[in-house]
Scaffold this active site. Structure first.
Site, mmCIF file in Angstrom:
data_model
loop_
_atom_site.group_PDB
_atom_site.id
_atom_site.type_symbol
_atom_site.label_atom_id
_atom_site.label_comp_id
_atom_site.label_asym_id
_atom_site.label_seq_id
_atom_site.Cartn_x
_atom_site.Cartn_y
_atom_site.Cartn_z
ATOM 1 C CD GLU A 1 -2.769 -1.218 2.472
ATOM 2 O OE1 GLU A 1 -3.992 -1.398 2.331
ATOM 3 O OE2 GLU A 1 -2.232 -1.117 3.585
HETATM 4 C C1 ACM Z 1 -2.026 -5.410 4.068
HETATM 5 O O1 ACM Z 1 -3.074 -5.889 4.536
HETATM 6 N N1 ACM Z 1 -1.937 -4.110 3.843
HETATM 7 C C2 ACM Z 1 -0.872 -6.249 3.776
#
Ligand code: ACM
Length: 538
Positions: free
Chosen positions: A342
């Site tokens: 992310e």
């Molecule tokens: C995640 O759940 N951002 C790896």
């Protein structure tokens, strides 16, 4: 192999002779109720169980012995004695030849028989006179000890003799795991969990034969591990958490204590420093690291994807070198997890440049890099590992690169997903995951990822919505128990109907361990300290 067998045989003969020569021994003839070893509620289910429908009496006459020179075996025996004491209050002597009065022996034997070649393999032979646990290594013996702990009756039988007896049904168990990596992750960054909390989680995971605890040690909301060369990370970055409470961090001594405790349970710690995104706490501590153009301030919310390191700055890599070096020097396991998920405000090229540079740093300190599946978009080595949580496309890229994959699909394996709409804690952005959904899927075949590429299964527990051990246990249990079976037991031997009965029978253990598990109404719990209604009320 012959010499091993011979030595074991000699020890065995000497032990049996010593015992039978004791003068005042009254041979006990006990008539056990017929219990079928293969019907016991063992989780994860062993590969093969053959019942002989008699009984071994665990009682005040029992003693434990181990192969004398086998590395780590005496420690495993000590662990077993400790757990027998906790369950039964019996003091079972370990390797004490002078211990008098023994009539039943638990013998933990090192064997290099070919059927015990697989790492963590073990066999249990249980007869009315002895329990023989064979394995090639201490780790295999340790896994076998967990099976034995599950086999020992939860309550004593007080009708067989005028002293307390815990029954162990006789037969033979042959067992070894399907996957070499069987893990859970705990996010100690969104909310901090104490060393004691982590140790309790290790106790529970080890009982179900997990071998990995992955600690998510940094995120936007907190930096949780002391780095001696960059002290503000914990002074500043460790000072808060989601919701604004005081946070906390592990000193390196605390962390070493966790690593040692895990090692005693034949588990490894996989440390994760999440970057280049999820780095607000680091940048709030040292603004020079920041790359999102804003003045970083400590953050107590639950948004993701807004922070990034400045991936083109040498200082950032000098920093990462120090962090990886310090953590690797106190992490004996082979892996270092760099996060990599992310990073929404890191430009794609910068992200790729970053992951490739950090992979080299991880390798320089002798570790294999693990990253969330996004890391597979970079040009990384086949020895690095991708943790599949969201993107099939990234999983496929990992496979094309010849990498191993850890299976943690959020829709199936995230422990922080709510059970259903009534769940007190958890999120549901990926799915609701009731206890049956958590179990009824096939990591070996999921999304067409070839089994040869699968290193194992990991169930991550993110902590945005949980801040103490009771809440942790509500989300992790009972689902973590099912993931242990998905990673240990081959798919041919798994079956929800059988599993749910065995799960129902974990209630006495969970109650004894004071685990505030979620008593899912899908399970006909054997007998539970708390009802569904009690657990669900505020
Ligand atoms: C995640 O759940 N951002 C790896």
């Amino acid at each position: 192999m012959k010499s091993h067998l011979f030595r074991s045989l000699v020890i065995w003969v000497v032990l049996v002779a010593a015992i039978s020569c004791q003068p005042e021994k009254k041979k006990r003839v006990l008539h056990f109720p017929k219990t079928d070893l293969s019907k016991l509620a063992l989780i994860p289910k062993p590969l093969k169980v053959i019942s002989t429908e008699d009984g071994f009496a665990l009682d005040r006459f029992t003693a434990i012995y181990t192969s004398e020179t086998a590395t780590g075996f005496a420690d495993v025996a000590g662990f077993l004695a400790e757990k027998i004491k906790a369950k039964t209050n019996l003091d079972v002597p370990v390797n004490r030849a002078e211990a008098s009065d023994q009539q039943g022996i638990i013998y933990i034997n090192q064997s290099d028989a070919p059927e015990l070649d697989a790492l963590e393999a073990y066999q249990l032979y249980i007869t009315p006179d002895s329990v023989i646990l064979n394995s090639n290594s201490a780790v295999g013996a340790f896994r076998g000890v967990q099976t034995l702990r599950q086999i020992i009756s939860e309550t004593s039988n007080d009708t067989l003799a005028d002293y307390k007896i815990w029954t162990i049904p006789t037969g033979k168990i042959t067992d070894s795991p399907s996957f070499e990596y069987r893990g859970s992750m705990l996010d100690v960054a969104r909310h901090f969990f104490s060393v004691e909390d982590v140790k309790k989680y290790i106790d529970l995971l080890a009982y179900y034969k997990y071998n990995v605890l992955h600690l998510h040690l940094s995120d936007d909301q907190g930096w949780r591990i002391e780095i001696k060369s960059w002290p503000k990370l914990t002074e500043v970055g460790g000072s808060t958490e989601v919701g604004g409470a005081a946070g906390g961090f592990y000193t390196q001594e605390d962390y070493k204590d966790i690593v040692r405790y895990a090692a005693k349970h034949h588990m490894m710690i996989v440390p994760e420093i999440d970057m280049p995104g999820h780095t607000n706490a680091a940048s709030a501590s040292y603004p020079i690291l920041n790359g999102n153009g804003k003045t970083p301030k400590l953050y107590e919310g639950t948004e993701v994807g807004f922070s990034t390191f400045d991936t083109r700055k040498d200082t950032v890599y000098a920093f990462i070198d120090d962090v990886v070096r310090e953590i690797s020097s106190i992490s004996p396991g082979p892996y270092f997890h760099i996060g990599g998920d992310e990073s929404h405000v890191t430009k794609k090229n910068d992200y790729i440049y970053f992951v490739e540079k950090v992979e080299k740093i991880v390798q320089k300190y002798g570790k294999r890099m693990i990253g969330w599946d996004e890391v597979a978009t970079a040009d990384i080595d086949s020895t690095s590992i991708s943790q599949f949580w969201a993107s099939k496309e990234n999983a496929d890229l990992s496979i094309q690169k010849g990498m191993k994959v850890i299976m943690s699909p959020a829709k199936k394996a995230y422990l922080d997903m709510q059970y259903d709409t009534l769940s007190k804690h958890g999120l549901h952005w990926a799915a609701y995951i009731p206890v049956d959904t958590a179990y009824i899927w096939t990591p070996e075949e999921y999304e067409g990822i070839p089994i040869e590429n699968i290193l194992g299964v990991e169930a991550p527990l993110w902590s945005e919505t949980i801040s103490n051990i009771d809440e942790l246990e509500y989300l992790a249990f009972p689902r973590a128990i099912g993931y242990s079976e998905l990673s240990w037991t081959p798919k041919e031997n798994r079956d929800w109907e059988s599993y749910k009965v065995r799960l129902a029978n974990q209630a006495p253990f969970l109650d004894r361990m004071d685990v505030k598990y979620y008593p899912s109404p899908l399970i006909d719990w054997k007998k539970s300290k708390y009802t569904y209604e009690e657990i669900q009320k505020d």
